[in-house]
Design an enzyme around this catalytic site. Sequence first.
Site, PDB file in Angstrom:
ATOM      1  N   GLU A   1       0.816  -1.215   0.000  1.00  0.00           N
ATOM      2  CA  GLU A   1       0.000   0.000   0.000  1.00  0.00           C
ATOM      3  C   GLU A   1       0.842   1.254   0.000  1.00  0.00           C
ATOM      4  OE1 GLU A   1      -4.016  -0.296   2.281  1.00  0.00           O
ATOM      5  OE2 GLU A   1      -2.685  -1.862   2.986  1.00  0.00           O
TER       6      GLU A   1
ATOM      7  N   CYS B   1       3.789   8.379   0.814  1.00  0.00           N
ATOM      8  CA  CYS B   1       4.076   7.502   1.943  1.00  0.00           C
ATOM      9  C   CYS B   1       4.193   6.082   1.406  1.00  0.00           C
ATOM     10  CB  CYS B   1       2.934   7.626   2.962  1.00  0.00           C
ATOM     11  SG  CYS B   1       3.095   6.502   4.344  1.00  0.00           S
TER      12      CYS B   1
ATOM     13  N   CYS C   1       3.369  -6.476   8.566  1.00  0.00           N
ATOM     14  CA  CYS C   1       4.369  -5.982   9.532  1.00  0.00           C
ATOM     15  C   CYS C   1       4.495  -7.006  10.659  1.00  0.00           C
ATOM     16  CB  CYS C   1       3.907  -4.636  10.108  1.00  0.00           C
ATOM     17  SG  CYS C   1       5.123  -3.909  11.256  1.00  0.00           S
TER      18      CYS C   1
ATOM     19  N   CYS D   1       2.187  -3.739  17.295  1.00  0.00           N
ATOM     20  CA  CYS D   1       1.672  -2.544  17.955  1.00  0.00           C
ATOM     21  C   CYS D   1       0.158  -2.678  18.084  1.00  0.00           C
ATOM     22  CB  CYS D   1       2.061  -1.293  17.174  1.00  0.00           C
ATOM     23  SG  CYS D   1       3.836  -1.116  16.999  1.00  0.00           S
TER      24      CYS D   1
ATOM     25  N   CYS E   1      -2.449  -0.548  15.945  1.00  0.00           N
ATOM     26  CA  CYS E   1      -2.226  -0.426  14.500  1.00  0.00           C
ATOM     27  C   CYS E   1      -2.883  -1.566  13.729  1.00  0.00           C
ATOM     28  CB  CYS E   1      -0.718  -0.418  14.222  1.00  0.00           C
ATOM     29  SG  CYS E   1      -0.334  -0.315  12.465  1.00  0.00           S
TER      30      CYS E   1
ATOM     31  N   CYS F   1      -2.507   6.997   9.013  1.00  0.00           N
ATOM     32  CA  CYS F   1      -1.499   6.246   9.774  1.00  0.00           C
ATOM     33  C   CYS F   1      -2.131   5.051  10.462  1.00  0.00           C
ATOM     34  CB  CYS F   1      -0.912   7.104  10.895  1.00  0.00           C
ATOM     35  SG  CYS F   1       0.082   8.440  10.322  1.00  0.00           S
TER      36      CYS F   1
HETATM   37  N1  SAH Z   1       6.744   0.754  11.694  1.00  0.00           N
HETATM   38  C1  SAH Z   1       7.111   2.134  11.633  1.00  0.00           C
HETATM   39  C2  SAH Z   1       6.474   2.907  10.500  1.00  0.00           C
HETATM   40  C3  SAH Z   1       5.005   2.745  10.206  1.00  0.00           C
HETATM   41  S1  SAH Z   1       3.765   3.447  11.187  1.00  0.00           S
HETATM   42  C4  SAH Z   1       6.827   2.805  12.950  1.00  0.00           C
HETATM   43  O1  SAH Z   1       6.202   2.202  13.817  1.00  0.00           O
HETATM   44  O2  SAH Z   1       7.297   3.918  13.161  1.00  0.00           O
HETATM   45  C5  SAH Z   1       3.793   5.172  11.046  1.00  0.00           C
HETATM   46  C6  SAH Z   1       3.223   5.845  12.307  1.00  0.00           C
HETATM   47  O3  SAH Z   1       1.824   5.588  12.458  1.00  0.00           O
HETATM   48  C7  SAH Z   1       3.882   5.326  13.593  1.00  0.00           C
HETATM   49  O4  SAH Z   1       4.274   6.412  14.372  1.00  0.00           O
HETATM   50  C8  SAH Z   1       2.753   4.582  14.284  1.00  0.00           C
HETATM   51  O5  SAH Z   1       2.907   4.594  15.686  1.00  0.00           O
HETATM   52  C9  SAH Z   1       1.548   5.335  13.820  1.00  0.00           C
HETATM   53  N2  SAH Z   1       0.295   4.576  13.929  1.00  0.00           N
HETATM   54  C10 SAH Z   1       0.120   3.245  13.884  1.00  0.00           C
HETATM   55  N3  SAH Z   1      -1.182   2.929  14.009  1.00  0.00           N
HETATM   56  C11 SAH Z   1      -1.851   4.094  14.137  1.00  0.00           C
HETATM   57  C12 SAH Z   1      -3.221   4.436  14.263  1.00  0.00           C
HETATM   58  N4  SAH Z   1      -4.171   3.506  14.264  1.00  0.00           N
HETATM   59  N5  SAH Z   1      -3.548   5.742  14.355  1.00  0.00           N
HETATM   60  C13 SAH Z   1      -2.602   6.702  14.313  1.00  0.00           C
HETATM   61  N6  SAH Z   1      -1.298   6.430  14.162  1.00  0.00           N
HETATM   62  C14 SAH Z   1      -0.913   5.149  14.082  1.00  0.00           C
END
Ligand code: SAH
Length: 384
Positions: free
Chosen positions: A120, A133, A140, A144, A147, A372
């Site tokens: 994506e 982006c 992944c 987290c 996410c 995000c």
């Molecule tokens: N794996 C990397 C890059 C991808 S995520 C990382 O974790 O940094 C990019 C950003 O989106 C990260 O800061 C992550 O914490 C944030 N993110 C993940 N899920 C989210 C959500 N549901 N809402 C808002 N931000 C989110």
Amino acid sequence: MLLDSVYQTAAMPAERRFSANCDKIVTMSEKVHITGLKRAELEELAASFGEPKYRATQVFKAVHGRRLTSFDEITDLPKKFRAKLQETAEISSLTVESRYVSVDGTRRYLMKTADGYPVETVYIPSESRDTICFSSQSGCPLKCDFCLTAKLGLLRNLTPGEIVEQVIIVLNDVYGVGAETPHGTNLVGMGAGEPFLNFENLITALEIMSDEDGLFIVPNRVTVSTAGIVPKIYEFAQLENRPHLAISLSSAKDELRDTLMPINKRWDLGELMSAAKEFEGSLRRGERFTFEYVMLGGVNDADNDANDLADLLERFQLKRVKINLIPHNGAEQLDYNTSTPERVDRFKWVLESRGVSAYVRQPRGRDIYAACGQLAAKTVGSRQ
Ligand code: SAH
């Protein structure tokens, strides 16, 4: 420990490689994916067909500079060379399955690799500059909790060619094939996946994209975001021509961060902040780096949490940082609420009153699952 094995699996190059004259990355069709070859590798490929160096430059300029997607279109190449390329190589390996356009102009591209894995990419227009982006992995491995991409698990690392091609596809869609990349286009490695668990391919892709005969997106216009793969932060700091860095934090307390971002059990806040401190030492004049903080209503958004964050930065004497507050983007499978705008403002105010720069990232493309943490190969509503 489980995360150790996840780390190792993800760090292993998942793509199959084959070595003829050079170690070229091949796609499922066993053809060399031209988009992922560095200049020197392209020269080796040309040489293997008895072609001089400047032919490689012609191919590089055509594929990355003019963003042509078939060898047929590179009419300045001799027919014989073109035929050889066609037989053994390909420019495109990704296919666009769907393209969604948000009410705010954001576009989400749902693509597939040649072997069927989802990729994506998001295009985010704004008045001053456009941002693309890209994803570094399909799925992944990090879990987290807030996410959506995490729910996919790691499917596989993306090859350099697949990373570069995402950007080419978006630029061709937005500006048309052959049109110059607008000066000031920004790239962020914040799509699906953990870029630092696919480090080598990421760095190769960024090197290819920075070439002035190609996309010419220089490191200064690129930001890579990591959830905290500590050894790679040290390695990244050493790179000569490195992009900007963002570190996802989301809590300044180990106990909470352990539950939100299990990678914290592998490298805790002490280790992460020591790496961040070392990274701060590598900053160029005027450069800062970012901590991202996903705002989860009632979980990590109290005044205390903001104070804990300011304390943590103080303890490690981190000064050249800014905090990006990201209101949580929800989804059915996610058990979190987003913080209210008032809470986000207050949190920001507490940080600022402690001398910490803080910004709120406006959510973009929520309606099409492009924001995000929402990238999970979701098909929604009507496609465009
Ligand atoms: N794996 C990397 C890059 C991808 S995520 C990382 O974790 O940094 C990019 C950003 O989106 C990260 O800061 C992550 O914490 C944030 N993110 C993940 N899920 C989210 C959500 N549901 N809402 C808002 N931000 C989110």
